[in-house]
Design an enzyme around this catalytic site. Structure first.
Site, PDB file in Angstrom:
ATOM      1  N   HIS A   3      39.367   9.195  23.567  1.00 52.40           N
ATOM      2  CA  HIS A   3      40.761   9.370  23.954  1.00 52.40           C
ATOM      3  C   HIS A   3      40.849   8.950  25.419  1.00 52.40           C
ATOM      4  O   HIS A   3      40.125   9.468  26.260  1.00 52.40           O
ATOM      5  CB  HIS A   3      41.183  10.844  23.844  1.00 52.40           C
ATOM      6  N   GLU A   6      46.089   8.914  27.379  1.00 47.17           N
ATOM      7  CA  GLU A   6      47.168   9.747  26.835  1.00 47.17           C
ATOM      8  C   GLU A   6      47.625  10.714  27.913  1.00 47.17           C
ATOM      9  O   GLU A   6      48.811  10.946  28.085  1.00 47.17           O
ATOM     10  CB  GLU A   6      46.689  10.509  25.598  1.00 47.17           C
ATOM     11  N   HIS A  25      44.893   6.217  21.884  1.00 50.18           N
ATOM     12  CA  HIS A  25      46.084   6.506  22.691  1.00 50.18           C
ATOM     13  C   HIS A  25      46.429   5.381  23.662  1.00 50.18           C
ATOM     14  O   HIS A  25      47.123   4.463  23.279  1.00 50.18           O
ATOM     15  CB  HIS A  25      45.996   7.867  23.390  1.00 50.18           C
ATOM     16  N   ASP A  80      46.632  11.534  14.649  1.00 49.99           N
ATOM     17  CA  ASP A  80      45.963  12.371  15.640  1.00 49.99           C
ATOM     18  C   ASP A  80      46.239  13.815  15.252  1.00 49.99           C
ATOM     19  O   ASP A  80      47.394  14.237  15.275  1.00 49.99           O
ATOM     20  CB  ASP A  80      46.502  12.063  17.040  1.00 49.99           C
ATOM     21  N   ASP A  81      45.211  14.525  14.858  1.00 48.47           N
ATOM     22  CA  ASP A  81      45.378  15.915  14.430  1.00 48.47           C
ATOM     23  C   ASP A  81      46.451  16.047  13.347  1.00 48.47           C
ATOM     24  O   ASP A  81      47.492  16.677  13.551  1.00 48.47           O
ATOM     25  CB  ASP A  81      45.717  16.810  15.631  1.00 48.47           C
ATOM     26  N   PRO A  82      46.229  15.444  12.172  1.00 43.74           N
ATOM     27  CA  PRO A  82      47.247  15.433  11.126  1.00 43.74           C
ATOM     28  C   PRO A  82      47.773  16.821  10.735  1.00 43.74           C
ATOM     29  O   PRO A  82      48.955  16.961  10.427  1.00 43.74           O
ATOM     30  CB  PRO A  82      46.546  14.778   9.934  1.00 43.74           C
ATOM     31  N   LEU A  83      46.927  17.833  10.783  1.00 40.87           N
ATOM     32  CA  LEU A  83      47.396  19.163  10.393  1.00 40.87           C
ATOM     33  C   LEU A  83      48.374  19.744  11.405  1.00 40.87           C
ATOM     34  O   LEU A  83      49.178  20.615  11.064  1.00 40.87           O
ATOM     35  CB  LEU A  83      46.216  20.114  10.188  1.00 40.87           C
TER      36      LEU A  83
END
Length: 162
Positions: A3, A6, A25, A80-83
C-alpha cells in the site's frame, strides 16, 4: 504489492517506485507530478479501489483514477477489505460497476483496465506463454481494439524518446 500513496508521506511512493513491481492505491500521485510521470514511463501497475477511497479519503468526484487512466498510467481496479467496503457478494464487479458510472467509463475502457490488471498480475514470461508473440495483447481475449493499444504504445514511445 505494498500500500503506497493512499495516506502518509509521498516519499512512500518514491520508495515504492524504486523497490516494487507495483503498488496498491497510489491516489496521492495526483499531488506529485514528477512521480506520476515516472510511474507512467515505467508502467508500474497501480491497483486502485475507488470504493475504499471514497469511504476513507476521496469522494468519487475527487478521485484521480480517471485522469490517471486517460494519461496512460497502468491503473487497475481492485478491492480493498471487501467485508468492510463492499455490499455485494462480488466486490470486484462492484468496483467495476462503480467506476464505470462514477468516472463515465466505456465498455472498452473497462476492457483496457481489465487488461492492465492482467499485466499487473503476471510476469512477462507468463504473458508470452498465454498470448504468444503478442506478449500482452490479443484483441480476441482482451476486447481492446488494436488501435487503442497502438496509440498507448506510440505515446509512451514518444515520451521515452523525448
Amino acid at each position: 504489492r505494498p500500500h503506497a500513496g493512499e495516506a502518509g508521506p509521498t516519499h512512500h511512493l518514491a520508495a515504492a517506485f524504486l523497490l516494487c513491481d507495483g503498488i496498491s492505491h497510489g491516489i496521492n500521485l495526483q499531488h506529485e507530478a514528477v512521480l506520476q510521470y515516472l510511474y507512467y514511463l515505467a508502467q508500474i501497475p497501480i491497483a486502485v479501489s475507488p470504493i475504499s477511497n471514497s469511504v476513507l479519503f476521496l469522494k468519487y468526484r475527487d478521485n484521480p483514477y480517471p485522469s490517471f487512466f486517460k494519461r496512460g498510467l497502468c491503473v487497475a481496479l481492485t478491492t480493498d477489505d471487501p467485508l468492510m467496503f463492499h455490499t455485494t457478494p462480488t466486490p470486484l464487479l462492484e468496483e467495476y460497476a462503480t467506476a464505470r458510472h462514477s468516472f463515465d467509463l466505456s465498455s472498452i475502457d473497462l476492457c483496457e483496465i481489465a487488461r492492465y490488471s492482467c499485466l499487473a498480475a503476471f510476469t512477462k514470461e507468463e504473458l508470452k506463454e498465454m498470448y504468444g508473440d503478442e506478449e500482452d495483447h490479443d484483441p480476441d481475449q482482451t476486447n481492446v481494439p488494436p488501435m487503442r493499444i497502438e496509440y498507448r504504445k506510440e505515446k509512451l514511445k514518444e515520451e521515452m524518446e523525448g
